[in-house]
Each structure stands twice: as structure tokens, then as C-alpha cells.
Scaffold this active site. Structure first.
Site, PDB file in Angstrom:
ATOM      1  CG  HIS A 108      -0.156  -0.010   2.520  1.00 37.24           C
ATOM      2  ND1 HIS A 108       0.441   1.116   3.062  1.00 37.24           N
ATOM      3  CD2 HIS A 108       0.119  -1.024   3.371  1.00 37.24           C
ATOM      4  CE1 HIS A 108       1.033   0.799   4.183  1.00 37.24           C
ATOM      5  NE2 HIS A 108       0.869  -0.503   4.402  1.00 37.24           N
TER       6      HIS A 108
ATOM      7  CD1 TRP B 263       0.953   6.457  12.797  1.00 39.09           C
ATOM      8  CD2 TRP B 263       0.861   4.324  13.450  1.00 39.09           C
ATOM      9  NE1 TRP B 263       0.238   6.405  13.951  1.00 39.09           N
ATOM     10  CE2 TRP B 263       0.157   5.111  14.383  1.00 39.09           C
ATOM     11  CE3 TRP B 263       0.928   2.950  13.642  1.00 39.09           C
ATOM     12  CZ2 TRP B 263      -0.461   4.571  15.505  1.00 39.09           C
ATOM     13  CZ3 TRP B 263       0.301   2.408  14.756  1.00 39.09           C
ATOM     14  CH2 TRP B 263      -0.376   3.215  15.673  1.00 39.09           C
ATOM     15  CG  ASN B 264       3.916   3.231   6.193  1.00 37.21           C
ATOM     16  OD1 ASN B 264       3.002   3.205   5.363  1.00 37.21           O
ATOM     17  ND2 ASN B 264       4.166   2.192   6.983  1.00 37.21           N
TER      18      ASN B 264
ATOM     19  N   GLY C 234       0.690  -2.539  12.388  1.00 37.66           N
ATOM     20  CA  GLY C 234       0.125  -3.829  12.010  1.00 37.66           C
ATOM     21  C   GLY C 234      -1.335  -3.670  11.652  1.00 37.66           C
TER      22      GLY C 234
ATOM     23  NE  ARG D 151      -1.301  -0.329   6.872  1.00 35.71           N
ATOM     24  CZ  ARG D 151      -1.735  -0.893   7.995  1.00 35.71           C
ATOM     25  NH1 ARG D 151      -2.805  -0.399   8.621  1.00 35.71           N
ATOM     26  NH2 ARG D 151      -1.123  -1.945   8.488  1.00 35.71           N
TER      27      ARG D 151
ATOM     28  CD  GLU E  56       2.085  -6.197   8.189  1.00 32.22           C
ATOM     29  OE1 GLU E  56       2.149  -7.418   7.985  1.00 32.22           O
ATOM     30  OE2 GLU E  56       2.920  -5.394   7.736  1.00 32.22           O
TER      31      GLU E  56
END
Length: 190
Positions: free
Chosen positions: A8, A13-14, A21, A57, A81
């Protein structure tokens, strides 16, 4: 028959290098742009169906690709995830997290092990191979799931597995012929 596995687009947060998760996190503007670039890249490949993780996402990334290319999209729960339990939301460089990440059979407290993720993803890949015989499938999922998908097709050492990551909005192509089922009886839930 080909399998395309993509991650994605970027989330907040990335961008902050936080472990993500199962937490629902929105795509950033950059993540939306990555999804659009991925949609244009998919034009060059004949894809018959998109299978998406149910997390927002991944669904949002999949929807952008599906609408751009007029490809049907289905949500598949087994592409969710990994549940990182107590490490959800912590810094990705957290020493305790990184130590536990090297132990694939370790179940994160209040979460799940990478081995459990592999069991559900391998089982899904075996079903895809049978259900979509002769078709090309695009999976939109997450970093941990993409890592497991790679091991279905390519043998990796523990260190290679630990270090491997597929960037946000990136795609990899795998060939199906000649690959036997990688899931065994040991992957069934007790």
C-alpha cells in the site's frame, strides 16, 4: 499465470517509522500519489483481479488501482498485516521489537508470530493458484505480508528475510509455473 504483490501507499505511521500492524491509518498525500503511480504501472501488466487486505490503507490503494484500470477488486482477510501486539505504534528501531522480529516463531505479546502469518498467507497463495489458474492476480497488502509472499517463491536466509522490505507503493512480479504448494498440514489451526 503471474502474481503481482504490492505494498500500500505511505501512511503517516510509515513516514514516522512507527510499527503499524492492524491499526487503521490513513494514506498520506504521498501515499495517494504512490497509489496513482502504481495504478499507471499496472496498466502495463494484464491483471485480472485485485485481492486486497481489509485494512483501509490497502483498500484505498487497491480502489485507486481498480478504478484506474477497471479491474475487479476483492477483499481478502488473510492479507491483513501481522498483529504486532504490544509493539503496535512503537518506533521501528525499538531494540526489543527488532530482537523479537528475528524470532519468527515468537508470538508478540497480545499479537501473532510471523509463522502464523506465513501459514495463513501460504494457504491463500495455494488457493489463488488453483482458483485463478491461467489468470494474473495483483495482491495489495503490507510489508510483513509481502515479505512472506516473497518466501513462497524465493528461498531466503533468516538474515535476508529479516532485512527484506518492499517499499510503499512498490510492486514485485512472481511466476507461478513449477511452484508446488508451500503450505503443509503443519499450517492448519489446532
Amino acid at each position: 499465470m503471474k502474481l503481482y504483490a504490492a505494498r500500500h501507499g505511505q501512511t503517516i505511521w510509515n513516514a514516522q517509522n512507527r510499527i503499524c500492524g492492524r491499526t487503521e491509518v490513513e494514506l498520506t498525500e504521498k501515499g495517494i500519489e504512490q497509489a496513482k503511480i502504481l495504478a499507471a504501472a499496472v496498466e502495463k501488466h494484464p491483471v485480472d483481479v485485485i485481492l486486497s487486505s481489509p485494512l483501509k490503507r490497502a483498500r484505498d490503494t487497491s480502489r485507486i488501482i481498480a478504478e484506474h484500470n477497471r479491474i475487479p477488486m476483492l477483499v481478502e482477510d488473510r492479507l491483513t498485516e501481522q498483529n504486532y501486539g504490544i509493539y503496535e505504534g512503537v518506533d521501528g528501531k525499538n531494540p526489543a521489537f527488532l530482537d523479537h522480529k528475528r524470532h519468527f516463531a515468537y508470538r508478540y505479546p497480545q499479537g501473532e508470530s510471523m509463522m502464523r502469518v506465513a501459514c495463513r498467507v501460504y494457504g491463500l497463495l495455494d488457493q489463488i493458484k488453483e482458483r485463478y489458474k491461467g489468470k494474473n492476480v495483483l495482491i495489495i497488502s503490507h510489508g510483513g505480508v509481502c515479505r512472506v509472499i516473497r518466501t513462497y517463491f524465493i528461498d531466503m536466509t533468516n538474515e535476508e528475510f529479516f532485512r527484506y522490505t518492499l517499499g510503499n507503493g512498490k510492486i514485485e512480479e512472481y511466476e507461478w509455473p513449477g511452484y508446488p504448494s508451500r503450505a503443509g498440514e503443519e499450517c492448519r489451526k489446532p
